[in-house]
Design an enzyme around this catalytic site. Sequence first.
Site, PDB file in Angstrom:
ATOM      1  N   GLY A   1      -7.949  10.623  -9.139  1.00 34.20           N
ATOM      2  CA  GLY A   1      -6.831  11.036  -9.982  1.00 34.20           C
ATOM      3  C   GLY A   1      -6.504  12.480  -9.757  1.00 34.20           C
TER       4      GLY A   1
ATOM      5  N   TRP B   1       2.306   1.659 -14.777  1.00 42.28           N
ATOM      6  CA  TRP B   1       2.615   2.072 -13.411  1.00 42.28           C
ATOM      7  C   TRP B   1       3.747   3.093 -13.481  1.00 42.28           C
ATOM      8  CZ3 TRP B   1      -0.704   0.611  -9.873  1.00 42.28           C
ATOM      9  CH2 TRP B   1      -1.409  -0.588 -10.048  1.00 42.28           C
TER      10      TRP B   1
ATOM     11  N   ARG C   1      -2.623   1.872   2.730  1.00 46.07           N
ATOM     12  CA  ARG C   1      -4.044   1.521   2.654  1.00 46.07           C
ATOM     13  C   ARG C   1      -4.508   0.823   3.936  1.00 46.07           C
ATOM     14  NH1 ARG C   1      -5.348  -0.935  -3.392  1.00 46.07           N
ATOM     15  NH2 ARG C   1      -5.169   1.042  -4.553  1.00 46.07           N
TER      16      ARG C   1
ATOM     17  N   SER D   1      -1.743   5.741 -15.991  1.00 49.95           N
ATOM     18  CA  SER D   1      -0.796   5.964 -14.883  1.00 49.95           C
ATOM     19  C   SER D   1      -0.281   4.651 -14.306  1.00 49.95           C
ATOM     20  CB  SER D   1      -1.457   6.784 -13.779  1.00 49.95           C
ATOM     21  OG  SER D   1      -2.586   6.111 -13.252  1.00 49.95           O
TER      22      SER D   1
ATOM     23  N   GLU E   1      -4.838   0.032  27.955  1.00 47.72           N
ATOM     24  CA  GLU E   1      -4.515  -0.120  29.367  1.00 47.72           C
ATOM     25  C   GLU E   1      -5.077  -1.422  29.928  1.00 47.72           C
ATOM     26  OE1 GLU E   1      -5.378   4.383  28.818  1.00 47.72           O
ATOM     27  OE2 GLU E   1      -5.904   2.477  27.863  1.00 47.72           O
TER      28      GLU E   1
ATOM     29  N   CYS F   1     -10.532   3.255  32.108  1.00 47.52           N
ATOM     30  CA  CYS F   1      -9.137   2.829  32.265  1.00 47.52           C
ATOM     31  C   CYS F   1      -8.461   3.509  33.463  1.00 47.52           C
ATOM     32  CB  CYS F   1      -8.352   3.112  30.990  1.00 47.52           C
ATOM     33  SG  CYS F   1      -8.827   2.044  29.616  1.00 47.52           S
TER      34      CYS F   1
END
Length: 318
Positions: free
Chosen positions: A249, A165, A179, A163, A46, A79
């Site tokens: 994992g 990819w 992320r 894993s 605000e 505010c």
Amino acid sequence: MAAALALAARSRGRTAPNPGVGCIIVADGKAVGRGWTQPGGRPHAEAMALAQAGEKSRGATAYVTLEPCAHVSPRGPACADLLAAAGVARVVAALGDPDPRTDGSGFARLRAAGIAVEQGVGAEAATRAIAGFLTRRARGRPHVTLKLALSLDGAVALASGSSQWITGEAARAHGHVERARHEAILVGRGTWQADAPRLDVRLAGLEGRAPRRVLLSTRAAPDADVTVIGAPEQIASLDGVDHVLVEGGAATAAAFLAADLVDRLLLYRAPILVGGGRTLPDIGLASLADAHGRWRLLDTRPLGSDRVEVYERQRNGG
């Protein structure tokens, strides 16, 4: 309100313990001021929007994603007082603020100043936008998103544990955006040792949004820049963290699911078959009936040759 929510999303993962709020000041059908909570929590949305609008705020409508705060802080004024002083005629808010320092007092102060107040517009979307802030107050812990990359036959890794990819570049880029929207990324000791993950954000323009790195382990931290917790429930102790992204994992994912600490699922499905690969271990379900009704699909879309599905945990009371 949709535009104010889009502004609020700019600050996701950078304002804790303050919520990320968006505000738009509209006068004569035009947006004259825009604001969103700045990194570190100040200035508030605000204050930023009012500063941009200036005198055009008088008689205008303010669309804000959360009830304007009613408490004065050493870092800035309330505010609700700023809106009243600016002469805003109407405030449309998506949600009330559960912070006990405001919790209805912001709306009351606005009404006492003769400002019309409307609440509830865009409430569902706003609830998701500040899920971390609300979860911290309702449950005493951060909001948890579990990210899983899966083959068509449900494998999270080869039988060897590898894993990298499962998914392609587009899905991995999407994961880096996620992320950037979290204050912390968490993995288990097995993933740390097998993959040596950097747990940073590697997208142009977002490199500075590196979240805190957290390791689920009963052993000492392998790096001075890593926070270690011994059990999923200990995420509650992470100061300044309202959003945690659990990346791996399989055992760590199962531990968070078994503890019922996952609020949101990000499933990246790759069009591959692994056969004999690793899947999630036991998550504590006594019967298949217990598995139904827990997750609601919010979104699904293609990411190159892969697909992402977003699910929300359904709990009693919503």
